[in-house]
Design a protein around this motif. Structure first.
Motif, PDB file in Angstrom:
ATOM      1  N   GLY A 197       0.799  -1.223   0.000  1.00  0.00           N
ATOM      2  CA  GLY A 197       0.000   0.000   0.000  1.00  0.00           C
ATOM      3  C   GLY A 197       0.832   1.272   0.000  1.00  0.00           C
ATOM      4  O   GLY A 197       0.379   2.303   0.493  1.00  0.00           O
ATOM      5  N   VAL A 198       2.044   1.227  -0.562  1.00  0.00           N
ATOM      6  CA  VAL A 198       2.892   2.423  -0.623  1.00  0.00           C
ATOM      7  C   VAL A 198       2.821   3.033  -2.019  1.00  0.00           C
ATOM      8  O   VAL A 198       2.488   2.361  -2.999  1.00  0.00           O
ATOM      9  N   GLU A 199       3.144   4.312  -2.104  1.00  0.00           N
ATOM     10  CA  GLU A 199       3.076   5.033  -3.375  1.00  0.00           C
ATOM     11  C   GLU A 199       4.351   4.777  -4.172  1.00  0.00           C
ATOM     12  O   GLU A 199       5.263   5.594  -4.203  1.00  0.00           O
ATOM     13  N   ALA A 200       4.395   3.633  -4.815  1.00  0.00           N
ATOM     14  CA  ALA A 200       5.569   3.281  -5.617  1.00  0.00           C
ATOM     15  C   ALA A 200       5.154   2.293  -6.697  1.00  0.00           C
ATOM     16  O   ALA A 200       4.121   1.630  -6.587  1.00  0.00           O
ATOM     17  N   ARG A 201       5.946   2.231  -7.736  1.00  0.00           N
ATOM     18  CA  ARG A 201       5.741   1.218  -8.775  1.00  0.00           C
ATOM     19  C   ARG A 201       7.116   0.736  -9.226  1.00  0.00           C
ATOM     20  O   ARG A 201       8.145   1.364  -8.942  1.00  0.00           O
ATOM     21  N   LEU A 202       7.134  -0.385  -9.926  1.00  0.00           N
ATOM     22  CA  LEU A 202       8.381  -0.989 -10.350  1.00  0.00           C
ATOM     23  C   LEU A 202       8.541  -0.902 -11.863  1.00  0.00           C
ATOM     24  O   LEU A 202       7.564  -1.046 -12.602  1.00  0.00           O
ATOM     25  N   GLU A 203       9.760  -0.678 -12.299  1.00  0.00           N
ATOM     26  CA  GLU A 203      10.094  -0.748 -13.714  1.00  0.00           C
ATOM     27  C   GLU A 203      11.194  -1.783 -13.891  1.00  0.00           C
ATOM     28  O   GLU A 203      12.213  -1.731 -13.198  1.00  0.00           O
ATOM     29  N   VAL A 204      10.969  -2.720 -14.793  1.00  0.00           N
ATOM     30  CA  VAL A 204      11.934  -3.790 -15.031  1.00  0.00           C
ATOM     31  C   VAL A 204      12.428  -3.685 -16.471  1.00  0.00           C
ATOM     32  O   VAL A 204      11.627  -3.542 -17.398  1.00  0.00           O
ATOM     33  N   SER A 205      13.734  -3.735 -16.661  1.00  0.00           N
ATOM     34  CA  SER A 205      14.307  -3.660 -17.999  1.00  0.00           C
ATOM     35  C   SER A 205      15.524  -4.571 -18.086  1.00  0.00           C
ATOM     36  O   SER A 205      16.065  -5.005 -17.068  1.00  0.00           O
ATOM     37  N   ARG A 206      15.917  -4.880 -19.315  1.00  0.00           N
ATOM     38  CA  ARG A 206      17.141  -5.656 -19.519  1.00  0.00           C
ATOM     39  C   ARG A 206      18.214  -4.716 -20.041  1.00  0.00           C
ATOM     40  O   ARG A 206      17.979  -3.975 -20.997  1.00  0.00           O
TER      41      ARG A 206
END
Length: 443
Positions: free
Chosen positions: A39-48
């Motif tokens: 429930g925190v204000e964050a998101r993930l970005e995944v890249s190679r």
């Protein structure tokens, strides 16, 4: 025996560890669900990405439109922001902030350093406790955070409960550490082993001043671990990475005898010339024979007999001790002296939490005595596998014994959510999840 081996020839940070887990096959959706559960204000970005010719997975924790920065870039932006806006943060304020050691580092700083809000360990424990992840992952995440707090507390000669994290830095750390605990559990290994750690070299600028690398909190967390300084004169082992190693790594050695199954590379932020800034994670079966299970860890068991407290308060106390970091709590009906029926409260916790939880029991219950003893606990390695039912995904909790699955069960919270949303009996959802799992594994 199924093992995981971490090669820290370019150090370790939280995002490097998560990237290596992803490259070894841990689904990104598991981390996305974990962030949602927190429930925190964050998101993930995944890249190679490429690091000196090595293909690796890079994971970034995004807060708004900005990602984590190396420590010196974070502090430069932090100071620039305060200069432009006329803010004056005196040294005393910084001495009680926690952003420079606990999690901001080569890979993990956020550009949002202008936030004035802080989070203490108590609030962070509650955030983790409320998340719909496994109890064992909650316990591991809490333990990693408390290792960070204990290192800072010792350095500053302060009580651990007074250690605070800057608001945004806390979000970065909560995400990295909780995902690390969830991901490590999902690996389903019996043991995580670590190589000697390259800590880097040179100096690093912290809010407290300029320090030689490794930073004070990092070095405190790496007590008893083999460390060295290589050719790269930058901070390579971060406090978050050191805390993860402190809690998850069982031992340190050169590459062990093993039959490798999976190999993953997690990328750091920087791309050094002719030096791959990656963490390598190797999963496989150890060739060493382990005929007898050794105790995995020492835990503290606390007991208190109570015969003069209302059931409502008893239930409240059980919830409170879990929120404060207990591994488990349960109540047993007992017949006490003078033939009075009563309840025995039993709390399991890590030894470092025992004193704090004992004080809580005295404060919240009517008992006048708490019995305490140390016990050895052996736990099967556990991991999660998602199965797709006709109503949605359900995580299956798998317990491994020497690489073979010995127990399996659907996650209750997933089944309950589906049952409530789809108006299907809970037992039907559980049966369907087990059926799908068995079809996949027997097919």
């Amino acid at each position: 025996m199924r093992i995981a081996y971490l090669e820290c020839f370019s150090g370790i940070s939280g995002d490097m560890f998560l990237g290596a887990l992803l490259d070894c096959g841990i689904p990104a959706e598991l981390f996305t669900r974990t962030v949602e559960a927190l429930g925190v204000e964050a998101r993930l970005e995944v890249s190679r990405v490429q690091r000196s010719g090595i293909s690796a997975v890079k994971l970034d924790v995004m807060i708004g439109d900005e990602k984590e920065l190396p420590r010196e870039e974070f502090l430069e932006k932090y100071e620039q922001h305060h200069h432009e806006h006329g803010h004056s943060h005196d040294r005393e304020h910084h001495e009680h902030s926690h952003h420079d050691h606990a999690h901001h580092d080569d890979h993990e700083h956020s550009a949002h350093g202008h936030s004035h809000a802080h989070r203490g360990l108590k609030e962070i424990r509650q955030i983790i406790h409320k998340a719909s992840i496994s109890e064992s992952a909650k316990a591991r995440a809490t333990q990693i955070f408390e290792a960070l707090g204990a290192a800072e507390a010792k350095i500053h000669n302060a009580d651990i409960e007074t250690i605070h994290f800057h608001e945004v830095g806390a979000i970065d750390a909560i995400v990295d550490i909780t995902c690390a605990a969830v991901g490590a559990e999902a690996l389903g290994v019996d043991e995580i082993i670590c190589s000697p750690l390259n800590v880097g070299g040179g100096v690093v600028k912290c809010a407290h001043g300029t320090f030689p690398i490794p930073a004070p909190a990092t070095l405190e967390l790496l007590k008893n671990a083999p460390v060295y300084s290589g050719e790269i004169q930058k901070e390579l082992v971060t406090p978050t990475g050191a805390a993860i190693i402190n809690v998850l790594a069982r031992r340190f050695t050169s590459f062990p005898k093993m039959k490798t199954e999976k190999i993953g590379y997690g990328a750091g932020t920087r791309d050094f010339q002719d030096f791959p800034n990656v963490l390598r994670l190797t999963i496989g079966e150890s060739s060493e024979e382990h005929k007898v299970l050794a105790p995995e860890e020492t835990i503290t068991l606390m007991e208190a007999n109570i015969d003069d407290m209302t059931p409502q308060v008893f239930g409240y106390v059980m919830e409170r001790v879990l929120q404060e970091g207990a591994l488990d709590v349960f109540a047993t009906a007992v017949q006490m002296k003078k033939n009075r029926p009563g309840m025995m409260l039993t709390v399991l916790c890590y030894p470092e939490d025992a004193q704090r939880l004992t004080q809580l029991i005295f404060a919240e219950t009517t008992t006048i005595g708490v019995r305490t003893r140390q016990e050895q606990r052996t736990r099967l390695a556990r991991r999660h596998l998602s199965v797709r039912t006709k109503w949605g995904e359900v995580r299956m909790k798998l317990a491994n014994l020497n690489g073979s699955i010995s127990n399996y069960a659907p996650e209750y919270e997933d089944c309950r959510r589906i049952a409530e949303e789809q108006h299907v009996p809970l037992k039907t959802v559980i049966q369907e999840a087990v059926k799908v799992y068995l079809e996949i594994n027997n097919g």
